[in-house]
Structure formats: C-alpha cells, structure tokens
Enzyme design. Structure first.
Site, PDB file in Angstrom:
ATOM      1  CG  ASP A   1      -2.102   0.922   1.102  1.00 21.21           C
ATOM      2  OD1 ASP A   1      -2.389   1.368  -0.032  1.00 21.21           O
ATOM      3  OD2 ASP A   1      -2.734   1.221   2.127  1.00 21.21           O
TER       4      ASP A   1
ATOM      5  CG  ASN B   1      -7.761  -1.980  -5.473  1.00 25.14           C
ATOM      6  OD1 ASN B   1      -6.872  -2.817  -5.262  1.00 25.14           O
ATOM      7  ND2 ASN B   1      -8.000  -1.004  -4.605  1.00 25.14           N
TER       8      ASN B   1
HETATM    9  C1  IPE Z   1      -5.484  -2.776  -0.419  1.00 30.81           C
HETATM   10  O1  IPE Z   1      -5.118  -1.441  -0.542  1.00 30.81           O
HETATM   11  C2  IPE Z   1      -5.430  -3.451  -1.763  1.00 30.81           C
HETATM   12  C3  IPE Z   1      -4.111  -3.644  -2.355  1.00 30.81           C
HETATM   13  C4  IPE Z   1      -2.960  -3.331  -1.783  1.00 30.81           C
HETATM   14  C5  IPE Z   1      -4.100  -4.248  -3.651  1.00 30.81           C
HETATM   15  P1  IPE Z   1      -6.215  -0.309  -0.735  1.00 30.81           P
HETATM   16  O2  IPE Z   1      -5.459   0.975  -0.825  1.00 30.81           O
HETATM   17  O3  IPE Z   1      -7.112  -0.640  -1.862  1.00 30.81           O
HETATM   18  O4  IPE Z   1      -7.047  -0.403   0.618  1.00 30.81           O
HETATM   19  P2  IPE Z   1      -7.964   0.675   1.360  1.00 30.81           P
HETATM   20  O5  IPE Z   1      -8.956   1.158   0.360  1.00 30.81           O
HETATM   21  O6  IPE Z   1      -7.051   1.776   1.788  1.00 30.81           O
HETATM   22  O7  IPE Z   1      -8.557  -0.063   2.498  1.00 30.81           O
HETATM   23  C1  IPE Z   2      -1.397   0.268  -3.393  1.00 33.09           C
HETATM   24  O1  IPE Z   2      -1.222   1.629  -3.427  1.00 33.09           O
HETATM   25  C2  IPE Z   2      -1.608  -0.334  -4.765  1.00 33.09           C
HETATM   26  C3  IPE Z   2      -2.988  -0.749  -5.045  1.00 33.09           C
HETATM   27  C4  IPE Z   2      -3.983  -0.731  -4.202  1.00 33.09           C
HETATM   28  C5  IPE Z   2      -3.246  -1.218  -6.376  1.00 33.09           C
HETATM   29  P1  IPE Z   2      -2.443   2.638  -3.443  1.00 33.09           P
HETATM   30  O2  IPE Z   2      -2.777   2.938  -4.859  1.00 33.09           O
HETATM   31  O3  IPE Z   2      -3.555   2.136  -2.617  1.00 33.09           O
HETATM   32  O4  IPE Z   2      -1.782   3.921  -2.777  1.00 33.09           O
HETATM   33  P2  IPE Z   2      -2.458   4.884  -1.731  1.00 33.09           P
HETATM   34  O5  IPE Z   2      -2.920   4.027  -0.594  1.00 33.09           O
HETATM   35  O6  IPE Z   2      -3.573   5.558  -2.419  1.00 33.09           O
HETATM   36  O7  IPE Z   2      -1.354   5.819  -1.341  1.00 33.09           O
HETATM   37 MG    MG Z   3      -4.076   2.352  -0.676  1.00 30.44          MG
END
Ligand code: IPE
Ligand code: IPE
Ligand code: MG
EC number: 2.5.1.-
Length: 254
Positions: free
Chosen positions: A28, A76
């Site tokens: 994340d 996502n």
């Molecule tokens: C969890 O991260 C999913 C992945 C790392 C693929 P998200 O960024 O989607 O999770 P939330 O929305 O902050 O809970």
């Molecule tokens: C994790 O990074 C990757 C995926 C969930 C695909 P994020 O895209 O969630 O990054 P933040 O949490 O918005 O910084």
């Molecule tokens: Mg995230």
C-alpha cells in the site's frame, strides 16, 4: 557507508534458521508516494513494480517459501478508469521483463483471484508467467489479482454447498480443512496460512486480504510506502517477527 553499516547490523540480528515460511504483503501507499513527489498516482504504481522485483529477489534469497502479494483487490475497480487501466497493464510489463529472472531464481508464479475479469492481454501475461515458471520449485510468488477474501469465501461456500447438493459431501463431514481446501490458497497446501503479514504505508487494516488464512499470522504495519520498501525493510520486518511469541492459543512459544 551508513547504509552498509546498517545492513551488517541487520544481518547480525537476523536468524536465518527462523525465516517465516509464508510472508504476505499488502503493498500500500503507491499513490501517496507519487503525490508527495507531485507525480501522478500511476508513477507510484510504476515504481511499486520495481519494488516487487527487489522484494521478490530478497525474499527468495532469504529462503522464504511463499511470498503472497496483494496487487489488486475486488474493491479496486472503484478507482478511476485511467488508474484501473494502468494497473491492468502492469502485469504485462512486469512479466515481460521479469520472467527470465524468476526462472533463473527458480521462483514459481501463482495467482489467487478471478482473473477472467482482467483484459485478455493481462490474462495471457499471467497465464504465460504461470506456465513459464511451472517447473520451478523454489519460492512461490503468489499474486492476489482481482482478489477479495469475502469473494473467496463466498465462492468456497457455494462450491461446498454444490458438493453437498450432489450428495458427494455430508454436512457433518465439513471441517476447517474442507474450507481451506476450497479457498483460492488451497494449492499452497500446508503453506497456505501466512506466518507474517506486512502492510506498508502506515494504514492499519486488512482490506479484505486472506481473512481466513491470517487467523494466527503475526501482523506488522510499517510506515514506508510500498515504493520505499526494499530487502532491508523486509529483513527488519523479519527480525521483528522473530522477536514475537507465537502461542496459537496455547502456552508454549512456537
Ligand atoms: C489494499 O489497498 C489493496 C491492495 C494493496 C491491492 P487499498 O489501498 O485498496 O485499501 P484501502 O482502500 O485503503 O482499504
Ligand atoms: C497500493 O497503493 C496499490 C494498489 C492498491 C493497487 P495505493 O494505490 O492504494 O496507494 P495509496 O494508498 O492511495 O497511497
Ligand atoms: Mg491504498
């Protein structure tokens, strides 16, 4: 200088005899990493792909048996189409450049999640990577792609109910193992449950990742955004894991 001294200190503390067999990571913070640099969010995903390569090699070198990486959740899809499209292209670019290294390091690719919803070219890249690494018997690199644990459990319940309906299974014969055997992690067998779950970026939640399997995992929430994570931060997480007392409900530290 400073970082090499730090590296040696880490090596000293790391017990190579007690490396967690299965490490799962919620990768994340890509978007925030990019935003802090005034870059578009997708620049974070691109950089995050390099981190996947580095961390895969580091984990394989340490003797980790399974590395599960949460790459795209069933939730996502809610993101803007441009970002989703970019994320869908990433596996194509990732495997195109990385499969030879994976084969060289004897790493086998596996996937959890419904990949039939991914674009054709992405599905092909994933299937080819699985095929090209099928004979590797070192670390398993297990990608969660269009994966959500509630979706996984729902499908398992449906398939168990089908077997009951067909008369192949008696409800009284359903055990915890029956459920594990119907989850997307079933091909991992005894290694299906992570010993250590790491989430980067400081968020302290599970976001629908391996809910059944993490019942007794050690959880670590680290501040680094995923693009800043590397072999060194992985080793530090393992040292922290090695200092934990796992009791599994009993009294003895295992
Ligand atoms: C969890 O991260 C999913 C992945 C790392 C693929 P998200 O960024 O989607 O999770 P939330 O929305 O902050 O809970
Ligand atoms: C994790 O990074 C990757 C995926 C969930 C695909 P994020 O895209 O969630 O990054 P933040 O949490 O918005 O910084
Ligand atoms: Mg995230």
């Amino acid at each position: 200088m400073f970082s090499s001294k730090k590296d040696t200190e880490t090596e000293r503390q790391l017990d190579m005899e007690r490396i967690p067999a299965h490490i799962a990571i919620i990768m994340d913070g890509n978007g925030r990493w990019a935003q802090h640099r005034h870059l578009p969010r997708v620049a974070g995903h691109k950089q995050g792909m390099q981190t996947v390569k580095k961390v895969t090699m580091a984990a394989s070198d340490l003797g980790v048996k399974v590395l599960s990486l949460y790459a795209f959740s069933t939730e996502n899809w809610k993101r803007p189409a441009t970002e989703v499209n970019y994320l869908m292209q990433l596996p194509i670019r990732f495997f195109a450049t990385f499969v030879p290294d994976l084969v060289k390091h004897n790493v086998k690719v596996m996937v959890m999640g419904d990949i039939t919803r991914l674009p054709e070219a992405t599905q092909k890249a994933v299937k080819d990577a699985i095929k090209d690494t099928a004979d590797c018997d070192g670390m398993i690199l297990n990608f969660a792609l269009n994966y959500g644990s509630r979706d996984e459990i729902t499908r398992a319940v449906r398939s168990i109910a089908d077997e009951v309906k067909e008369g192949q299974l008696d409800p009284s014969a359903i055990t915890e193992q029956t459920i594990s055997d119907h989850l997307m992690s079933a091909p991992l067998g005894k290694l299906a449950d992570p010993d250590l779950l790491i989430r980067t970026s400081g968020e302290e939640r599970i976001s629908n990742f391996m809910l059944w399997q993490i019942g007794y995992s050690e959880l670590e929430f680290v501040p680094e955004h995923w693009p800043d994570f590397d072999g060194e931060t992985l080793k530090r997480a393992i040292i922290e894991f090695q200092g934990r007392h796992r009791r599994f409900g009993g009294l003895v530290n295992k």
